[in-house]
Each structure stands twice: as C-alpha cells, then as structure tokens.
Design an enzyme around this catalytic site. Structure first.
Site, PDB file in Angstrom:
ATOM      1  N   GLU A 274      -6.599   7.136  -1.192  1.00 41.98           N
ATOM      2  CA  GLU A 274      -5.665   7.642  -2.197  1.00 41.98           C
ATOM      3  C   GLU A 274      -5.763   6.981  -3.566  1.00 41.98           C
ATOM      4  OE1 GLU A 274      -4.895   5.868   0.560  1.00 41.98           O
ATOM      5  OE2 GLU A 274      -3.255   4.474   0.239  1.00 41.98           O
ATOM      6  N   ASN A 275      -6.985   6.697  -4.052  1.00 38.57           N
ATOM      7  CA  ASN A 275      -7.105   6.150  -5.404  1.00 38.57           C
ATOM      8  C   ASN A 275      -6.364   7.061  -6.376  1.00 38.57           C
ATOM      9  OD1 ASN A 275      -9.283   4.425  -4.263  1.00 38.57           O
ATOM     10  ND2 ASN A 275     -10.364   6.383  -4.209  1.00 38.57           N
ATOM     11  N   HIS A 307      -1.814  14.249   2.892  1.00 34.84           N
ATOM     12  CA  HIS A 307      -1.566  12.826   3.143  1.00 34.84           C
ATOM     13  C   HIS A 307      -1.907  12.004   1.891  1.00 34.84           C
ATOM     14  CE1 HIS A 307      -1.785   9.147   5.848  1.00 34.84           C
ATOM     15  NE2 HIS A 307      -2.450   8.725   4.787  1.00 34.84           N
ATOM     16  N   GLU A 308      -3.072  12.248   1.328  1.00 33.10           N
ATOM     17  CA  GLU A 308      -3.495  11.453   0.165  1.00 33.10           C
ATOM     18  C   GLU A 308      -2.619  11.751  -1.046  1.00 33.10           C
ATOM     19  OE1 GLU A 308      -5.414   9.122   0.919  1.00 33.10           O
ATOM     20  OE2 GLU A 308      -5.950   9.959   2.876  1.00 33.10           O
ATOM     21  N   HIS A 311       0.616  10.009  -1.066  1.00 33.74           N
ATOM     22  CA  HIS A 311       0.459   8.613  -1.505  1.00 33.74           C
ATOM     23  C   HIS A 311       0.539   8.429  -3.021  1.00 33.74           C
ATOM     24  CE1 HIS A 311      -0.480   6.340   2.053  1.00 33.74           C
ATOM     25  NE2 HIS A 311      -1.601   6.944   2.336  1.00 33.74           N
TER      26      HIS A 311
HETATM   27 ZN    ZN Z   1      -2.950   6.910   3.946  1.00 32.60          ZN
END
Ligand code: ZN
Length: 857
Positions: A274-275, A307-308, A311
């Site tokens: 997740e940058n 999901h990412e 974040h």
């Molecule tokens: Zn994660």
C-alpha cells in the site's frame, strides 16, 4: 531528557526527521545505485553523533548544516545486526533544526526486498530489467539511510535519474522532467508527499507503460504495467475506481494523495503493497482478462485492490506507533476490503465467503502455540513474522464481530472520528477503542481488549436445562489438543442468537456473554436455537444432542452462512476428538440438497482430506462412491452445461462440484467429460472459465508425460497471468515420478520465479503419490532455498507439511526442524508442527473406525 530505549532495535528519539529530499540514480546494468539525501531534522539535545537505519548501503560522505555552520562527518560505524549506521561529527551541535546531507551507494538485490531487480521477457523475446521497491516492514533502509520506524513520519520529495527511455514513478505526481544534454538520461522529480512513514515510500523504474488516467472525483487513477499488457487492465481500473470512491465516502475524508497508480510488478514477494499513491502488486492480482478468469480470480483481484486502497487512510494517513500494532492496519484493511468488495459485486456474497477466512483463523487459533492478535515485537524478524493469519484473518473476523455488535453506522462513525482525530499521526490499539467509545458510548475497550490480548477463542456450549425452563450457555477455550493445565480464559462474547419460538416464529436477540456460565429464560421453549446467528461471532458452538437434532431438522430455516458454521464446527470437533469422522460423513450427507458455494467449498475440502487418510482400497472405493452420490446430487440443480442467467457463484460451484466428482470421487464419466473439455480448451474452444480450471485440475491428477509437456508449454506461453499460475501450480499434481522430479527442479533452476517457487514446492507436498519426495527435496535444498526465496515465503512453503500425516513422516519433519529455523516465521513454523501432531492423532483415531464402518455398510 530522553527516556532511554529498552529495545535495542529502536532508534534514539533525540533526533527526529521532518522532511526527506531524496535523489536516486539506479544503474540497471550493473545492478547498483547511488544517491544523495537531505534530511531535515530536529535535535532536542546536543548531538555529536546521529544514528540512522542502514542495511547493505555504504555512506560516502555526510554533513550537518544549520545555525550558520556546516560540519563534516568524521566517521561512520555500521552495526549489521541492528541495521544501523552511526555518523560521528567533530564537536557538538546544539538543539535545533538542521539538514543532514548524505551521499551513499547501494546494490539492487534479487531478494525482492528493499530496492531490487525484477525481470520479464518482452514481446520481442528480450529479457528486460526493472528496478523497484518493497520496504515494509523495515527495508527502506536498504535503499537510503533513514529513520526507519513507523512513528518517525516525514514528508518525502523524491527525484530519480534514469535512462531516458525508461518509465519512472513514485508516490507523488511528476512535477518536472529534465533530459540530460546528451539525451541519454532523464531526471524526474515527484511532488512532495504528505507526512508518512518510511515503509510507504516507493519508486519504480523500467520498461513500463501506463493506461490513460481515469478521473475519480478529481484523483487521476492509472494502471502501470510492463510493456505490452495494456489489454489486461480494464478490470483493475474499474475495481480501483470503485474502491477509491467507496472509501472516500465511507471514511468521510478526501483521499490523502494527489494521484493513484496501481503498478503490476513481475517479481513481487507479497500480494500487494500500500505505498501511498504508488501501490505495487503481483501481476496475477492486477492484470486479468475477465473473459478468461474464474470467479475466485476476479474476486481476489477486487479484494486485494480494495484492501490496499483501504490502507491509504487506515495505515498511510493514520499509522500504528510500532509493529506490535500492525494488526490494526491489516485487520482493518481485511475487514474493509470485504465490505467494499461486497458492495462492488453483491452477487459474490463476499461476507458469506469470508467464512472461509474465519475458518482459517480458527484453525491456527485452536492450537496451543497460537498468539494474541497483538504481540510484542522487537526485531525486524519479529515484525515480519506478524504478517500471518492471526493478524489478517482473525483480526478481520474480530472487527466484523464488533461492527455487527455495534451496528454498521455507529461503527463507521467511530472510524471516521478515529481517522480525523489521528490523521498524519500514529496510534496505539486503545486509540481505536477510545474513538469508538466516544462515538457510541458502548464499553468497546473492555470488550475488545480480551479479543486482542488473549490468545485463542471460546467454544460456547448450549443445552436446555432439565426442569428449570432455561437455556444454559457455558464457555471454555477451544483447543484441538488441550494443555495439561486447565485454561480458564473467559471472553466477553458479543453474541447474536437466532431461534424459532414454540410456534415456529423466527426470533433473534443480541447479548454480551461476560461470564463463563449464563442462563437465558427466553429460549427455554424454542424449537431450535442457533447460538451464532448470522455466524459473525468469533466463537464455535457445541449443542447438546437434542438441540443439535432440532437444528439439523431446521436446516431449511438456516442461512447459508449458518449451515456453513454447523459443518465447520463439526469438523473442528472431529479434529479435537470430541466427534468422529463417521459423524462428519453423516452430517455431510445431509447436505445433498445444498446450493451454496461456500458450504460446498468447505465440505468438498474436508471430505477430500477424509478420503486421503484411507489406506484400504475397498474402503476408499466405498467412500468414493458415497461422495460421488453426494456430489452428483449437488450438481443436479446446475447440470454440467453453463446456462444463461447462472450467477457468478453458480458458475464457480459447477466447476467445484464437477472437479470434486472427478478428482475426489473418481467418477469415470466425470473424468472423461473433464478430459474432453480440457482437450477443447487447449485447441482453442471457448470453455466457461471455472469449468476450464476444473478440467485442467482433473487432467493433471491422472496426466501422462505428454499431458505434462502440454501443461509446461501452457505455463511458459500463457495468455494471462492467471493461466500462467494455474498451469504452473498443476505441474506438481502429476502422478509420474519423472514429471514430479522435473517440477521440483524447476523450483530452484530459475524456470519458476522466486516469488512463486516456494508455493509450488510447498504445494507439491500435497501430491498423493510423491508428497514425501517433495518434503525430502525441500530438506536437501534447504540452505539454497533460504538463499534464493523471499524471506517471507519460506514459512508459507513449509505449511505444505500438513499434507503429510503418517507417523513416520511427522517424525521426520519434526526432527529436521529441531536443527533448522525459519528466521522470519519461527512461531508460524511451530504452529505448523503442532497442527501436524493434531492431524497425525486424528488420522490414528479415525482411520480404523471409518474403514470398518465403510466396509460394513
Ligand atoms: Zn495490508
């Protein structure tokens, strides 16, 4: 004064960063890089030395500028164990603000961590190199010297000097590009990021292309991919745009970046990362052809993207103080992803499917060697060991239980309050509970602390009280194998109970079971009681025989997810020795009219493992015939041929039942039909993707040497990343010894990428004929594997040992690990070994009676 750090891995807090100005020049040919960095720092004490994290990088020079002075560093001292460099200065700088400037160089490694080389073969057959990053947990220090702790947040201004023909991306948008005088290089500057943790920094350089940006309420969203794969991006764009909108709305806070790139990287150790603004993925979970993908493949992509993106706020904008709090990031993203994916495609019934993830968490948490969700973390290896089922799946399950208990709107309001209150900062777990309490007024902290800091989970026992007109609920910790000393842990259990009253009318109630023993008057005359209604609770239920019978008679009144839990709890009871394989088979045969995908997924998986433990040919053949009857009944509603109007879940269910009928029940007609379908698939006939996947599976299980060649060819020249993965994975299923050996060798000779090889080798232990050979191969190549495979994948490879449950196999495996460690997953390894004992005991207990029972029938 600064209080001394008790953890040797933590940096002193007398110097803290506020801004990094980083310039990196990678040389892809020589696989090295050089860089310089200006870090704006604040010193709260006199400083004569500054300690930073650094790993496999070399500092060339450093100077400290501020207060009208510039001081050159006099010496650098490296500590390899603690991954640090201490920069010494002559004289002392007084407290204040400074710029620390450092020149350094490093290597582009091949271990898929830090700043590393990835490769792919382009359309002209030429091998091309990419330089890309993966920093979580603690590998930013491999790319530049930094204060590599999540709480030491700063803004980042990044520039890359790259060969002029290569693409470059980083967290921020491009703000300038300058080509060198001779035209060979380009310096690309990216916009300054928000204040964030070092592990979220990213940059990539290589022969990439990007899609045109899609505007999502003012945020440009693109898919970045290796050249020539643009035709596989539309699903990720659609799903990414949906998720970005969904979360902006749910959190009530604008997206914290200026642009969003989703990047497909050919070699990647994790699923995705997740940058902020530059999210990296394995190709197989970003690039896809929707016409050729199965339902689970598409769901997985939508889910990982969600999901990412969850974040970007939960993790990136608000971050855990230290790695012990990683569950806060990951459990929340897991939970939010399920919610977002459920909204993206309600037909997928994402929350029902979440049951399978909850079961996986239950499975680990039933062991003595489980750990609490939040757990002390000292070293980087400890931090890496936290990325497990307990962090993601148990954490996500526990949040789902809380959300259902509080109610979705109150829960969301609490989350909004939490994020707003802590944006750009760091938090402890208690901050989340406090924010939820402030908004809801419920005792969230006292309830949730038990679930976060206690290991394990409860079994709730339900019975009607003889002659007292009450239902009695008791709780005790559930174990597969209980320890000698009684465990008296009690949980405050948020329970949802569904029942039918004496007239058969449905009813429901919520309660918080805080004692180990509770009497409920309302349920005494109920026709049936389901003590985990909706199956949102992280607990199992055991019913007295009369209540169990009434529940089984009322199967038609249960929701699919409740029928799932009934079968799942029964399976766990068998592993614990309180029920038997015969009971399970009896229960399963009662599901012949079942129409739900997840229930069938569970049943077919469990029944296949029962079939595997049988040694007696005649008993196995009886078992197969019973399973054939069961699966045929399940398939009768759908039939073999896809129909207009089949839901995505029905399409997958058909594939699952056809596959099980062929592979587990060994129905000859089914095997022949699957073979025919696969022949068609290989020659270009359009086959419904779930059936195509099932047919490949069935062929591999009995495949010949020439089938193996065909699979190998398909793997090497696949049309999509999903097809590549499917044919690669199935290479380990073939029965021929030569083919099997060849597959094992591919795990180390470079023919399979190091991101995939550990999973292929681990999966090979499930080969019915040669599973133990795979284990022996792993054993004899252990050191080499540790050297070549990404660190995080080794323990995942080892999880395949659970397929080996004969006593002599178990003894051999345990003996090997007496003298071998898995550095980043020691606790997970110990859990695998305990699970092995559970499997071996269960096999020993069940195989005799089951064999006898099958033969007597
Ligand atoms: Zn994660």
């Amino acid at each position: 004064m600064t209080k001394p750090q008790t953890n040797p891995y933590r940096l002193p807090t007398s110097v803290t960063p506020s801004h990094y100005n980083l310039h990196i020049r990678p040389d892809l040919e020589s696989e090295t890089f050089t860089g310089n960095i200006d870090i704006s720092i604040d010193a709260t004490e006199n400083v004569s030395e500054i300690v930073l994290n650094a790993k496999e990088i070399e500092l060339k020079s450093a100077r400290l500028v501020g207060g009208g002075n510039a001081t050159e560093a006099s010496d650098f001292t490296y500590d390899e164990e603690l991954e640090r460099v201490t920069i010494q200065f002559d004289g002392e700088a007084t407290p204040g603000s400074y710029t620390l400037s450092i020149d350094f160089d490093g290597i582009l490694n091949r271990k898929l961590a830090g700043f590393y080389i990835s490769t792919f073969t382009d359309e002209s057959g030429e091998e091309r190199k990419i330089a890309t990053t993966q920093f979580e947990s603690t590998d930013a220090r491999q790319a530049f010297p930094c204060f590599d702790e999540p709480a030491m947040k700063a803004s980042f201004e990044i520039a890359l000097t790259v060969p002029a023909d290569l693409f470059a991306a980083s967290n921020g948008p491009i703000i300038s590009e300058v080509v060198s005088d001779d035209g060979s290089e380009r310096t690309v500057k990216f916009g300054t990021t928000i204040k964030m943790s070092t592990y979220l920094v990213a940059f990539i350089v290589g022969p990439f292309e990007a899609t045109d940006p899609v505007d999502v309420d003012g945020v440009p969203l693109r898919i970045i991919h290796p050249m020539g794969k643009g035709h596989l991006t539309s699903f990720a764009l659609e799903s990414g745009a949906f998720s970005l909108k969904y979360f902006t709305d749910y959190y009530g806070i604008p997206y914290p970046g200026e642009k969003l790139d989703l990047v497909a990287v050919p070699d990647f150790a994790f699923g995705a990362m997740e940058n902020l603004g530059c999210v990296t993925f394995r190709e197989v979970i970003l690039l896809v052809d929707t016409e050729r993908a199965t339902q689970p493949e598409l769901l997985r992509i939508a889910d990982v993207i969600a999901h990412e993106l969850a974040h970007m706020w939960f993790g990136d904008l608000v971050t855990m103080e230290w790695w012990n709090g990683i569950w806060l990031n990951e459990a929340f993203a897991t939970f939010m992803a399920a919610m977002c994916t459920d909204a993206f495609n309600p037909e997928w019934r994402r929350w029902d499917q979440f049951s399978l993830e909850r079961s996986a968490a239950f499975d680990v948490d039933s062991l003595q060697k489980t750990r609490p969700i939040e757990y002390e973390v000292k070293s980087p290896a400890d931090a890496d060991g936290m990325f497990d089922l307990l962090t993601y799946e148990k954490g996500g399950s526990v949040l789902r239980m809380l959300e259902q208990h509080l109610g979705p709107d109150r829960f969301r309001d609490g989350i909004r309050h939490y994020l707003k209150k802590h944006e750009y900062a760091n938090t402890e777990t208690s901050d989340l509970w406090d924010a939820l309490e402030e908004v809801t007024g419920d005792p969230v902290r006292s309830t949730m602390d038990a679930w976060i800091y206690q290991r394990g989970y409860p079994l709730v026992n339900v019975k009607q009280c003889d002659g007292c007109d009450k239902t009695i609920l008791t709780q005790n910790r559930f174990f597969y194998k209980a320890p000698e000393d009684a465990d008296e842990t009690v949980w405050p259990i948020p329970m949802g109970i569904r029942y039918a009253d004496s007239d058969g009318n449905p009813g429901s109630m919520k309660m918080l079971m805080t004692e180990d023993d509770v009497e409920v008057a309302e349920l005494a005359s109920a026709r049936w009681v389901n003590a985990n209604g909706g199956s949102n609770g992280f607990y199992r239920v055991s019913y007295s025989p009369d209540l169990m019978t009434s529940l089984r008679d009322a199967m038609g009144e249960m929701e699919a997810i409740e029928r799932y839990s009934l079968a799942d709890d029964q399976w766990a009871a068998m592993a614990a020795g309180s029920s038997s394989a015969i009971d399970y088979l009896n229960l399963a045969e009662g599901y012949s009219g079942e129409d739900d995908l997840d229930v069938w997924t569970l049943l077919t998986r469990n029944l296949a493992s029962l079939e595997r433990i049988l040694d007696d040919e005649a008993a196995r053949s009886r078992m197969r015939s019973r399973l054939g009857t069961l699966y045929s009944a399940g398939l009768s509603r759908l039939g073999w041929d896809p129909r207009d109007g089949d839901s995505p879940r029905d399409l997958e269910l058909r594939g699952l039942l056809c596959r099980s009928l062929g592979i587990t029940a060994r129905d000859e007609d089914a095997m022949a039909r699957l073979r025919e379908l696969h022949d068609g698939y290989l020659t270009g006939t359009t086959i419904e993707p779930n059936l195509a996947a099932a047919s490949a599976n069935a062929v591999a299980i009995v495949g010949s040497a020439s089938d193996y060649e065909a699979f190998l060819g398909r793997f090497k020249d696949a049309a999509t990343p999903q097809e590549e993965r499917r044919y690669m994975t199935l290479l380990s299923s073939f029965p021929g010894e030569g083919e099997f050996q060849n597959t094992l060798e591919m795990c180390l000779n470079g023919e399979v990428r190091s991101q995939d090889a550990p999973y292929l080798a681990g999966g090979a232990m499930f080969n019915r004929h040669h599973g133990f050979t795979a284990w022996e191969f792993i054993k004899s190549h252990w050191d080499e594997m540790l050297e070549v495979y990404p660190d995080n994948s080794v323990v995942r490879m080892v999880s395949g040992v659970q397929a080996l449950s004969r006593p002599e196999q178990v003894a051999d495996i345990k003996q090997f690990f007496e003298t071998h460690n898995v550095p980043t997953g020691q606790l997970t390894l110990e859990q695998h070994l305990e699970r092995l004992d559970v499997n071996a005991a269960s096999r020993q207990r069940e195989v005799g009676p089951l064999t006898e029972w099958l033969l007597a029938d």
